[in-house]
Design a protein around this motif. Structure first.
Motif, mmCIF file in Angstrom:
data_model
loop_
_atom_site.group_PDB
_atom_site.id
_atom_site.type_symbol
_atom_site.label_atom_id
_atom_site.label_comp_id
_atom_site.label_asym_id
_atom_site.label_seq_id
_atom_site.Cartn_x
_atom_site.Cartn_y
_atom_site.Cartn_z
ATOM 1 N N ILE A 189 0.773 -0.912 0.365
ATOM 2 C CA ILE A 189 0.203 -0.020 -0.111
ATOM 3 C C ILE A 189 1.184 1.539 -0.484
ATOM 4 N N LEU A 238 0.979 4.158 -2.810
ATOM 5 C CA LEU A 238 0.860 5.514 -2.294
ATOM 6 C C LEU A 238 2.535 6.651 -2.118
ATOM 7 N N LEU A 283 1.986 9.749 -4.982
ATOM 8 C CA LEU A 283 1.009 10.949 -3.861
ATOM 9 C C LEU A 283 1.296 11.279 -3.405
ATOM 10 N N THR A 330 -2.852 12.211 2.331
ATOM 11 C CA THR A 330 -2.622 10.836 1.114
ATOM 12 C C THR A 330 -3.638 9.823 1.708
ATOM 13 N N MET A 331 -3.574 9.596 2.875
ATOM 14 C CA MET A 331 -4.388 8.252 3.712
ATOM 15 C C MET A 331 -5.948 8.546 4.101
ATOM 16 N N ILE A 391 -7.090 10.530 0.956
ATOM 17 C CA ILE A 391 -7.622 9.763 -0.207
ATOM 18 C C ILE A 391 -7.919 8.517 -0.222
ATOM 19 N N PHE A 392 -6.429 7.891 -0.246
ATOM 20 C CA PHE A 392 -6.601 5.962 -0.761
ATOM 21 C C PHE A 392 -8.206 5.653 0.403
ATOM 22 N N LEU A 393 -8.146 6.257 1.827
ATOM 23 C CA LEU A 393 -9.509 5.240 2.648
ATOM 24 C C LEU A 393 -10.852 6.208 1.419
ATOM 25 N N ILE A 406 -11.431 6.712 -1.459
ATOM 26 C CA ILE A 406 -11.312 5.859 -2.710
ATOM 27 C C ILE A 406 -11.706 4.179 -1.717
ATOM 28 N N ILE A 407 -11.254 3.486 -1.361
ATOM 29 C CA ILE A 407 -12.023 1.812 -0.842
ATOM 30 C C ILE A 407 -13.415 2.037 -0.583
ATOM 31 N N VAL A 461 -2.814 -0.691 7.163
ATOM 32 C CA VAL A 461 -2.625 0.289 6.985
ATOM 33 C C VAL A 461 -1.911 1.386 8.317
#
Length: 471
Positions: free
Chosen positions: A56, A60, A63, A105-106, A108-110, A112-113, A211
């Motif tokens: 992960i 990332l 990004l 960043t996290m 945005i990632f979460l 998206i998930i 995570v």
């Protein structure tokens, strides 16, 4: 008196130790391969959360760096605080910027998930269930289309009908007996969860650990690379350590450029495919088809064809005209991706020709399945660059050219002198080419010789006549 070992003794000791380890490892692989594989599998399963986190974080990193370089550093500069990346005085400010970048960043990632599980996956499940329910209707529509177009050719129609019946039987069995049981409804979700409670808890723990590890790796990625450089210069000679660190940088740049670029490229293609299918062409199941096209586009070279064929096979059951329109649309989309979007995002991230791309996908796909399709190209690109580097170093030691083009017309090297293929006198080491089979059968060389002799006789006669006239 203390005994201090000499340098040669230390070198021989390390060499013997490494050799013993290599022999024991080879023995374990040959005679206890299954036990070793099981042990490695257990280790990987035990570290699955950490491995997920590293993967992960690696995905990332582009990004994170984009947020830092394009947003936060310029923002701090506008506020009157220009931060240097390497100045020790700005270490505290850099730490603050990194924490803000990791947080964004996290998020945005979460997000998206969350969007994936909240919006896309339910629509995918509903589309698959609807296709399975309407499958008999789609097969009947296909049968009517085939009857309409093949009414004047009963033999061909009979063959197609039998193939459609077989296709329907296999697809129906797959949808009803294998696929649908894997898609639990809201009523059976509790039952499914209770049956696999331990595996669900283990999966959730792995994701949570992943995570946390990803956050830690993103926040301290420079520290890991710094420790690696420190160990390299402490263990190896300066020149070897430089080459080793350069090799790791090349591998990192290759993987980061290829994997990150391919994910962004496939996401853009999936979004464009959805917009085109849903709003421009009004094709059924746009989410399902766009996900198929976007996901398969991650696979180099073969991916676009797999996605296009899979989507067309799905649509041909519903409406063959839609399938044809979709195929034309996908061909146009892939031309745009291959000639404009892909090169702009990926550039020359691997440096491999099309042949080696196909070779690496085939080889690593056979070894590791889908994972091999995804990472086979950058792995082979690193290996290819390593072999090329060794080859160039060995050539330079022999004072030979490292340019590939210089060997195009090379027949052989004799006494340090290069002999060219274009020179017919250089006939050693099978450099002279024999006549091919076609020329041997029709004897073109003999015909050329006869024509040459005939032309020579004519010229001699003309010359003799001219001399007589002058006399």
């Amino acid at each position: 008196m203390k005994m201090k070992p000499e340098k040669n003794q230390v070198t021989w000791g390390i060499t013997i130790f490494v050799l013993c380890v290599a022999v024991m490892l080879a023995y374990s692989v040959i005679f206890h391969g299954k036990t070793l594989t099981k042990s490695l599998t257990d280790i990987i399963n035990g570290l699955s959360g950490i491995i997920i986190g590293i993967v992960i974080a690696y995905i990332l990193i582009p990004l994170l760096e984009g947020i830092e370089e394009k947003i936060l550093y310029p923002l701090f500069k506008l506020c009157g605080k220009e931060v240097s990346v390497f100045d020790k005085k700005d270490k505290k400010v850099r730490g603050t910027i990194r924490k803000i970048a990791v947080l964004l960043t996290m998020i945005i990632f979460l997000f998206i998930i969350y969007g994936l599980f909240r919006i896309i996956i339910p629509q995918l499940i509903d589309s698959i269930k609807e296709i399975a329910t309407n499958l008999p209707i789609y097969i009947r529509n296909m049968d009517e289309y085939s009857n309409m177009f093949l009414s004047n050719n009963p033999d061909l129609q009979k063959i197609i009908d039998s193939q459609l019946d077989q296709y329907y039987e296999n697809l129906s069995e797959f949808m009803t007996k294998k696929l649908l049981p894997m898609l639990p409804s809201a009523d059976t979700m509790v039952k499914v969860a209770s049956k696999s409670l331990l595996s669900i808890i283990g999966g959730v723990l792995d994701i949570v650990v992943g995570v946390i590890v990803a956050i830690y790796v993103l926040n301290s990625k420079e520290r890991f690379s710094t420790i690696g450089k420190k160990m390299a210069y402490a263990t190896f000679r300066e020149d070897f350590a430089n080459e080793l660190i350069g090799g790791f940088r090349f591998a990192n740049n290759t993987f980061e450029s290829f994997i990150g670029g391919k994910l962004i490229d496939s996401l853009i293609i999936g979004v464009i495919c959805y917009i085109g299918c849903a709003f421009a062409l009004h094709i059924d199941y746009p989410v399902l088809i766009s996900v198929i096209v976007g996901v398969t586009n991650i696979i180099p070279f073969f991916g676009p064809y797999i996605g296009g064929i899979a989507g067309a096979l799905l649509l041909v059951l519903i409406d063959p005209i839609q399938a044809l329109v979709f195929l034309i649309f996908v061909i146009i989309l892939q031309q745009f991706d291959g000639n404009i979007l892909g090169p702009r995002i990926l550039g020359s991230s691997t440096g491999l020709s099309s042949f080696w791309v196909i070779f690496s996908i085939t080889l690593f796909g056979k070894l590791w399945g889908i994972v091999g399709w995804l990472i086979g190209v950058p792995i082979f690109a690193v290996f290819y660059a390593f072999i090329a580097k060794i080859t160039n170093v060995l050539l330079e030691k022999k004072n030979l050219s490292t340019s590939t083009q210089d060997y195009y017309d090379l027949a052989y090297i004799e006494g340090g002198e290069k002999k060219s293929l274009s020179d017919k006198n250089n006939n050693k080491f099978n450099a002279s080419k024999e006549a091919d089979t076609f020329n041997k059968i029709f004897n073109f060389e003999g015909i050329k010789e006869k024509l040459g002799e005939k032309r020579s006789r004519k010229e001699d006669k003309k010359s003799e006549k001219k001399d007589n006239d002058n006399a």
